[in-house]
Write a protein that holds these residues in place. Structure first.
Motif, short mmCIF file in Angstrom:
data_model
loop_
_atom_site.label_atom_id
_atom_site.label_comp_id
_atom_site.label_asym_id
_atom_site.label_seq_id
_atom_site.Cartn_x
_atom_site.Cartn_y
_atom_site.Cartn_z
N VAL A 111 -17.38 32.72 20.80
CA VAL A 111 -18.69 32.89 21.42
C VAL A 111 -18.80 34.27 22.09
N VAL A 112 -17.69 34.74 22.65
CA VAL A 112 -17.72 36.11 23.22
C VAL A 112 -18.07 37.12 22.13
N THR A 113 -17.49 36.92 20.96
CA THR A 113 -17.80 37.83 19.85
C THR A 113 -19.29 37.76 19.49
N LEU A 114 -19.84 36.54 19.49
CA LEU A 114 -21.28 36.40 19.21
C LEU A 114 -22.11 37.20 20.21
N VAL A 115 -21.78 37.01 21.49
CA VAL A 115 -22.56 37.68 22.54
C VAL A 115 -22.36 39.19 22.48
N ARG A 116 -21.14 39.59 22.34
CA ARG A 116 -20.86 41.04 22.34
C ARG A 116 -21.55 41.74 21.18
N ASN A 117 -21.44 41.14 19.99
CA ASN A 117 -22.08 41.77 18.84
C ASN A 117 -23.59 41.87 19.01
N ARG A 118 -24.17 40.79 19.53
CA ARG A 118 -25.62 40.83 19.74
C ARG A 118 -26.00 41.88 20.78
N ALA A 119 -25.22 41.91 21.85
CA ALA A 119 -25.52 42.87 22.92
C ALA A 119 -25.38 44.30 22.41
N ILE A 120 -24.33 44.55 21.67
CA ILE A 120 -24.13 45.91 21.14
C ILE A 120 -25.24 46.27 20.16
N ASP A 121 -25.64 45.29 19.35
CA ASP A 121 -26.77 45.56 18.45
C ASP A 121 -28.01 45.97 19.23
N HIS A 122 -28.25 45.26 20.31
CA HIS A 122 -29.43 45.59 21.11
C HIS A 122 -29.31 46.97 21.76
N VAL A 123 -28.09 47.23 22.23
CA VAL A 123 -27.89 48.55 22.85
C VAL A 123 -28.10 49.65 21.83
N ARG A 124 -27.53 49.47 20.68
CA ARG A 124 -27.69 50.49 19.64
C ARG A 124 -29.14 50.61 19.22
N ARG A 178 -9.50 52.30 30.74
CA ARG A 178 -10.83 52.88 30.56
C ARG A 178 -11.24 52.88 29.08
N VAL A 179 -10.29 53.23 28.25
CA VAL A 179 -10.64 53.29 26.83
C VAL A 179 -10.91 51.88 26.27
N LEU A 180 -10.18 50.88 26.77
CA LEU A 180 -10.44 49.51 26.32
C LEU A 180 -11.81 49.02 26.78
N GLU A 181 -12.13 49.33 28.01
CA GLU A 181 -13.44 48.88 28.52
C GLU A 181 -14.58 49.58 27.80
N LEU A 182 -14.37 50.87 27.54
CA LEU A 182 -15.40 51.58 26.76
C LEU A 182 -15.53 50.97 25.38
N ALA A 183 -14.43 50.66 24.75
CA ALA A 183 -14.47 50.09 23.40
C ALA A 183 -15.10 48.71 23.40
N PHE A 184 -14.80 47.92 24.45
CA PHE A 184 -15.30 46.54 24.47
C PHE A 184 -16.75 46.45 24.93
N PHE A 185 -17.07 47.20 25.97
CA PHE A 185 -18.42 47.08 26.53
C PHE A 185 -19.38 48.19 26.09
N GLY A 186 -18.83 49.26 25.52
CA GLY A 186 -19.69 50.41 25.27
C GLY A 186 -20.47 50.36 23.98
N GLY A 187 -19.93 49.64 22.98
CA GLY A 187 -20.61 49.62 21.69
C GLY A 187 -20.56 50.97 21.00
N LEU A 188 -19.50 51.73 21.21
CA LEU A 188 -19.37 53.07 20.63
C LEU A 188 -18.44 53.06 19.43
N THR A 189 -18.57 54.09 18.62
CA THR A 189 -17.61 54.29 17.54
C THR A 189 -16.37 54.98 18.12
N GLN A 190 -15.32 55.07 17.30
CA GLN A 190 -14.11 55.75 17.76
C GLN A 190 -14.43 57.19 18.18
N GLU A 191 -15.19 57.86 17.33
CA GLU A 191 -15.51 59.25 17.62
C GLU A 191 -16.34 59.39 18.89
N GLN A 192 -17.26 58.44 19.09
CA GLN A 192 -18.09 58.52 20.30
C GLN A 192 -17.26 58.26 21.56
N ILE A 193 -16.29 57.36 21.44
CA ILE A 193 -15.41 57.13 22.59
C ILE A 193 -14.63 58.41 22.90
#
Lengths: 223, 286
Positions: A111-124, A178-193
């Motif tokens: 369910v976390v994956t469901l929420v995270r993916n949806r949230a990142i989609d919205h952010v993007r 910091r890099v884990l939190e950015l990766a998990f909550f930021g919705g960024l690509t590797q390059e953007q991180i």
């Protein structure tokens, strides 16, 4: 009860018949259950939801909605939007519970994956990435900017599993955290991180690997 | 044993950070390596645990009510696997998100309205074009009618002009006519009268007589045209009159070409006439 946090990895969840198993909502509150036991109960609840059990569905909501809402809010930074994302995720749980396989991970992870993916989609979709990626994420999470552990008062409000996770994260070097939190909550690509942290891409990848492996090790040992 | 490179790829994969060829390559390796699958599962669980780091306040009770109401709304017949439509958010805080959901519908509605508007314009334009076409056809008919009327009037005017020209010509010819009244030379019929009209162009004329005495069967009246170019009057022919009224209308032609007429004369001659006048004068006019 299983004592393993990662149900399905070393300790799969048995699926007793519905008549045999006690009602999950009749068990002890989730916050006071050992994390491994909670994962088992979560999986059982999802199985009951797959049978159309609305009471199990309500119980699952009570157990998951806090961290799910926090995750969505952390990503989208909009309470109304976060509520909608959590709402949609639970609708998906109701509709797709029969497709859940405990052998592939915990219900919470699903369910976390469901929420995270949806949230990142919205952010993007909103293209507000730069706005959302201020340096305030550590303080938003309750950490001081220097990477120290969160205040005791705040952590005292969390459940057992949340406290263990925060403790495990607190043991990570600040750059890995910091890099884990950015990766998990930021919705960024590797390059953007890498661009956000102004670090080489290889360094970012290595920090993610080391941080995530260490977090896995810490959580497993604590449990 | 999993090498560092695959550990790194597994970590990135667990955080959904792999893309493109790197993702496809890793998934291929992941599909056939149980150890790698196990590592990915554990790393996914570890990353999902980060959700516990957030310190957000609990979601409002109304969110739970919304979620459960949606399930309840589909009743006992609804079972997982059925698609549930999420109603519009009643939360004030959810307004912006609901608005975002509404945007595609609003865009679709806008497009539909625009399409309707364009279609309406199209049909209006088509109607206007049809109307203009009809008006043009009517105008062409009116123009053709006017042309026909003008042509008819032109033909009529041409005919009238022709008639007028003929009349003018006739009037001109009439001016050239020689009209002479002949008076009686008879003592017993002084009221006898005649009018001779001569058309020099056509070298013919008409003699109208009134109240001449009836003749015996062996006698004729004979008309003479006096032209100075000839030593003797030119024969104009013989005629008789109606025994009761003494009238006659006699077309005549001279036996010889006439240029100038000084006088017309009628004599009484034997039946059939004579080459030169022998009998007495009955009528004479200059």
């Amino acid at each position: 009860m299983s004592s393993c946090l990662f149900v399905g990895l070393g300790c799969t969840v048995a699926a007793p018949s519905r008549l045999e198993q006690p009602r999950p909502h009749m068990t002890a509150p989730a916050s006071s259950q050992p994390p491994g036991e909670r994962a088992v109960i979560d999986a059982r609840l999802v199985q009951q939801v797959a049978q159309g059990d609305k009471q199990a569905f309500a119980e699952l909501y009570d157990r998951f909605s806090g961290p799910l809402f926090g995750t969505a809010l952390r990503i989208v930074r909009d309470p109304g939007e976060a509520q909608d994302i959590v709402h949609d995720a639970f609708v998906t749980v109701w509709e797709k519970a029969s497709t859940f396989e405990a052998s592939r991970g915990t219900a919470f992870s699903w369910v976390v994956t469901l929420v995270r993916n949806r949230a990142i989609d919205h952010v993007r979709m909103r293209r507000r990435r730069a706005e959302l990626l201020g340096d305030s994420f550590l303080s938003d999470l309750g950490y001081p900017a220097d990477g120290a552990a969160p205040a005791g008062d705040a952590s005292a409000l969390l459940g057992d599993e949340a406290r263990m996770v925060r403790t495990a994260v607190a043991t990570l070097p600040p750059e890995q955290r910091r890099v884990l939190e950015l990766a998990f909550f930021g919705g960024l690509t590797q390059e953007q991180i890498a661009g956000t942290l102004q670090e080489p891409l290889g360094t970012v990848k290595a920090r993610i690997r080391r941080g995530l492996l260490k977090l896995r090790e810490s959580l497993t040992h604590q449990l | 044993m999993i090498d560092e490179h695959h550990e790194e790829l597994a970590s990135l994969y667990a955080l959904d950070l792999l893309e493109g060829a790197e993702l496809a390559q890793f998934e291929a390796a992941h599909a056939k390596d149980p150890a790698l699958q196990k590592l990915v599962r554990e790393l996914r669980e570890s990353s999902a645990a980060l959700a516990h780091l957030t310190q957000a306040p609990p979601p409002p009770a109304s969110l739970k009510a919304r979620v459960l109401a949606l399930v309840d709304a589909h009743g006992a017949a609804a079972t997982p696997g059925n698609v549930i439509r999420r109603p519009a958010s009643p939360e004030p805080g959810a307004g912006s998100f609901a608005l975002r959901h509404f945007i595609p519908w609003a865009a679709a509605a806008g497009l539909a309205l625009a399409a309707g508007w364009v279609a309406q314009l199209y049909y209006i334009s088509r109607s206007e074009i049809a109307l203009l076409t009809n008006q043009q056809a009517l105008a062409e008919l009116a123009l053709q009618s006017a042309r026909n009327q003008l042509e008819a009037e032109r033909l009529l005017a041409q005919r009238q002009l022709s008639d007028l020209t003929q009349q003018l010509k006739a009037q001109g010819d009439l001016a050239n006519f020689k009209i002479t009244t002949l008076a009686s030379m008879l003592n017993n019929s002084p009221q006898a009268l005649a009018v001779a009209v001569w058309d020099p162009a056509r070298q013919e004329g008409i003699l109208q007589v009134e109240k001449l005495p009836a003749l015996a069967t062996d006698r004729d009246y004979q008309l003479w045209v006096v032209d100075p170019q000839y030593p003797s009057p030119v024969d104009g022919g013989v005629f008789t009159v109606d025994a009761r009224t003494g009238a006659a209308r006699i077309p005549f032609k001279s036996k010889q070409p006439v240029k100038t007429i000084d006088a017309f004369a009628v004599t009484l001659e034997r039946k059939g006439g004579v080459p030169k006048a022998e009998g007495p004068f009955v009528l004479l006019g200059k």
